[in-house]
Write a protein that holds these residues in place. Structure first.
Motif, mmCIF file in Angstrom:
data_model
loop_
_atom_site.group_PDB
_atom_site.id
_atom_site.type_symbol
_atom_site.label_atom_id
_atom_site.label_comp_id
_atom_site.label_asym_id
_atom_site.label_seq_id
_atom_site.Cartn_x
_atom_site.Cartn_y
_atom_site.Cartn_z
ATOM 1 N N MET A 1 77.241 -76.345 -129.467
ATOM 2 C CA MET A 1 75.910 -75.702 -129.076
ATOM 3 C C MET A 1 75.898 -75.174 -127.844
ATOM 4 N N ILE A 2 76.408 -75.928 -126.939
ATOM 5 C CA ILE A 2 76.340 -75.432 -125.670
ATOM 6 C C ILE A 2 77.074 -74.170 -125.404
ATOM 7 N N ASP A 3 78.227 -74.191 -126.176
ATOM 8 C CA ASP A 3 79.069 -72.814 -126.003
ATOM 9 C C ASP A 3 78.232 -71.825 -126.678
ATOM 10 N N VAL A 4 77.595 -71.919 -127.590
ATOM 11 C CA VAL A 4 76.872 -70.907 -128.134
ATOM 12 C C VAL A 4 75.698 -70.593 -127.198
ATOM 13 N N ILE A 5 74.867 -71.671 -126.580
ATOM 14 C CA ILE A 5 73.974 -71.141 -125.590
ATOM 15 C C ILE A 5 74.577 -70.629 -124.281
ATOM 16 N N ALA A 6 75.555 -70.774 -123.998
ATOM 17 C CA ALA A 6 76.349 -69.936 -122.983
ATOM 18 C C ALA A 6 76.750 -68.677 -123.209
ATOM 19 N N PHE A 7 77.342 -68.363 -124.474
ATOM 20 C CA PHE A 7 77.595 -67.257 -125.153
ATOM 21 C C PHE A 7 76.344 -66.266 -125.042
ATOM 22 N N LEU A 8 75.061 -66.682 -125.224
ATOM 23 C CA LEU A 8 73.999 -66.205 -125.300
ATOM 24 C C LEU A 8 73.484 -65.455 -124.071
ATOM 25 N N ILE A 9 73.563 -66.447 -123.020
ATOM 26 C CA ILE A 9 73.248 -66.171 -121.554
ATOM 27 C C ILE A 9 73.874 -65.143 -120.989
ATOM 28 N N GLU A 36 77.477 -75.377 -137.823
ATOM 29 C CA GLU A 36 76.650 -76.407 -137.302
ATOM 30 C C GLU A 36 76.230 -76.196 -135.652
ATOM 31 N N GLU A 37 77.317 -75.485 -134.893
ATOM 32 C CA GLU A 37 76.902 -75.050 -133.406
ATOM 33 C C GLU A 37 75.853 -74.002 -133.510
ATOM 34 N N ILE A 38 75.764 -72.941 -134.587
ATOM 35 C CA ILE A 38 74.860 -72.163 -134.483
ATOM 36 C C ILE A 38 73.473 -72.360 -134.736
ATOM 37 N N GLY A 39 73.457 -73.599 -135.759
ATOM 38 C CA GLY A 39 72.155 -74.257 -136.199
ATOM 39 C C GLY A 39 71.689 -74.768 -135.340
ATOM 40 N N ASP A 40 72.418 -75.721 -134.313
ATOM 41 C CA ASP A 40 71.946 -76.281 -133.254
ATOM 42 C C ASP A 40 71.380 -75.501 -132.130
ATOM 43 N N ALA A 41 72.202 -74.404 -131.890
ATOM 44 C CA ALA A 41 71.832 -73.612 -130.552
ATOM 45 C C ALA A 41 70.364 -72.893 -131.253
ATOM 46 N N LEU A 42 70.295 -72.180 -132.394
ATOM 47 C CA LEU A 42 68.992 -71.816 -132.874
ATOM 48 C C LEU A 42 67.778 -72.744 -132.790
ATOM 49 N N SER A 43 68.217 -73.738 -133.197
ATOM 50 C CA SER A 43 67.039 -75.098 -132.935
ATOM 51 C C SER A 43 66.642 -75.228 -131.679
ATOM 52 N N CYS A 44 67.540 -75.218 -130.630
ATOM 53 C CA CYS A 44 67.493 -75.475 -129.169
ATOM 54 C C CYS A 44 66.585 -74.268 -128.967
ATOM 55 N N LEU A 45 67.019 -73.116 -129.221
ATOM 56 C CA LEU A 45 66.119 -71.859 -128.732
ATOM 57 C C LEU A 45 64.515 -71.960 -129.419
ATOM 58 N N ASP A 46 64.514 -72.601 -130.676
ATOM 59 C CA ASP A 46 63.127 -72.861 -131.230
ATOM 60 C C ASP A 46 62.508 -73.788 -130.320
ATOM 61 N N GLY A 47 63.131 -74.883 -129.752
ATOM 62 C CA GLY A 47 62.519 -75.655 -128.942
ATOM 63 C C GLY A 47 62.033 -75.210 -127.722
ATOM 64 N N HIS A 117 76.037 -80.007 -119.586
ATOM 65 C CA HIS A 117 75.074 -79.608 -120.394
ATOM 66 C C HIS A 117 73.754 -79.476 -119.891
ATOM 67 N N ALA A 118 73.244 -80.311 -119.042
ATOM 68 C CA ALA A 118 71.878 -80.171 -118.475
ATOM 69 C C ALA A 118 71.787 -78.973 -117.570
ATOM 70 N N LYS A 119 73.006 -78.561 -116.952
ATOM 71 C CA LYS A 119 72.896 -77.336 -116.105
ATOM 72 C C LYS A 119 72.842 -76.083 -117.323
ATOM 73 N N VAL A 120 73.653 -76.265 -118.234
ATOM 74 C CA VAL A 120 73.637 -74.944 -119.183
ATOM 75 C C VAL A 120 71.948 -74.864 -119.740
ATOM 76 N N LEU A 121 71.603 -76.141 -120.103
ATOM 77 C CA LEU A 121 70.278 -76.016 -120.860
ATOM 78 C C LEU A 121 68.981 -75.756 -119.769
ATOM 79 N N THR A 122 69.250 -75.799 -118.500
ATOM 80 C CA THR A 122 68.504 -75.492 -117.300
ATOM 81 C C THR A 122 68.516 -73.868 -117.301
ATOM 82 N N LEU A 123 69.774 -73.366 -117.289
ATOM 83 C CA LEU A 123 69.758 -72.050 -117.339
ATOM 84 C C LEU A 123 69.258 -71.388 -118.419
#
Length: 152
Positions: A1-9, A36-47, A117-123
């Motif tokens: 999931m973190i890799d997907v978020i990093a890619f999106l950013i 699974e990674e995609i689903g988790d990242a999209l759920s995180c974005l929904d968060g 991971h906290a840094k990526v989520l902060t970003l």
């Protein structure tokens, strides 16, 4: 999931530049991420639409210290809590944004709750809110995406 978020950013100017959710999922699959990674990242974005228990206005006006409950103390390692405190004290995160990051962290598997991971989520939160932050703090957060500092 973190890799997907990093890619999106790294590949999108902001969350408004995303294609529709289904198309974004297809794009991420084509890049090589698994379902699974995609689903988790999209759920995180929904968060990012997460509503903290304390109203946003009260959080924005808050000047107190964040006290962690027993579950948060059990799940969030001290270095992660220290990072959150540092970022808030240095003006990189406001209390409302901090709560978004903490909510996202609390929804990760225990082994994934790390400082990087906290840094990526902060970003992610800062990026989604189009927030500006001090250059040196931004450089340190970006290092979590690339594995090295951007500036020398």
């Amino acid at each position: 999931m973190i890799d997907v978020i990093a890619f999106l950013i790294e590949h999108f100017q902001d969350v408004d530049a995303f294609p529709p959710r289904h198309d974004l999922g297809v794009l991420l699959e084509e890049v090589g991420f698994d379902d699974e990674e995609i689903g988790d990242a999209l759920s995180c974005l929904d968060g990012l639409r997460f509503e903290p228990l304390i109203p946003a206005e009260a959080l924005r006006a808050s000047t107190g210290t964040r006290i962690y409950n027993a579950e948060e103390l059990d799940l969030l390692p001290l270095p992660v809590r220290a990072l959150m405190h540092f970022l808030e004290q240095n003006g990189a995160l406001n209390p409302e944004q901090r709560e978004f990051v903490l909510n996202a962290l609390m929804n990760l598997p225990y082994d994934d709750i790390t400082v990087d991971h906290a840094k990526v989520l902060t970003l992610l939160v800062l990026w989604a809110h189009r927030s500006e932050l001090p250059v040196l703090i931004g450089d340190e957060l970006m290092a979590a995406l690339n594995g090295e500092a951007v500036m020398q």
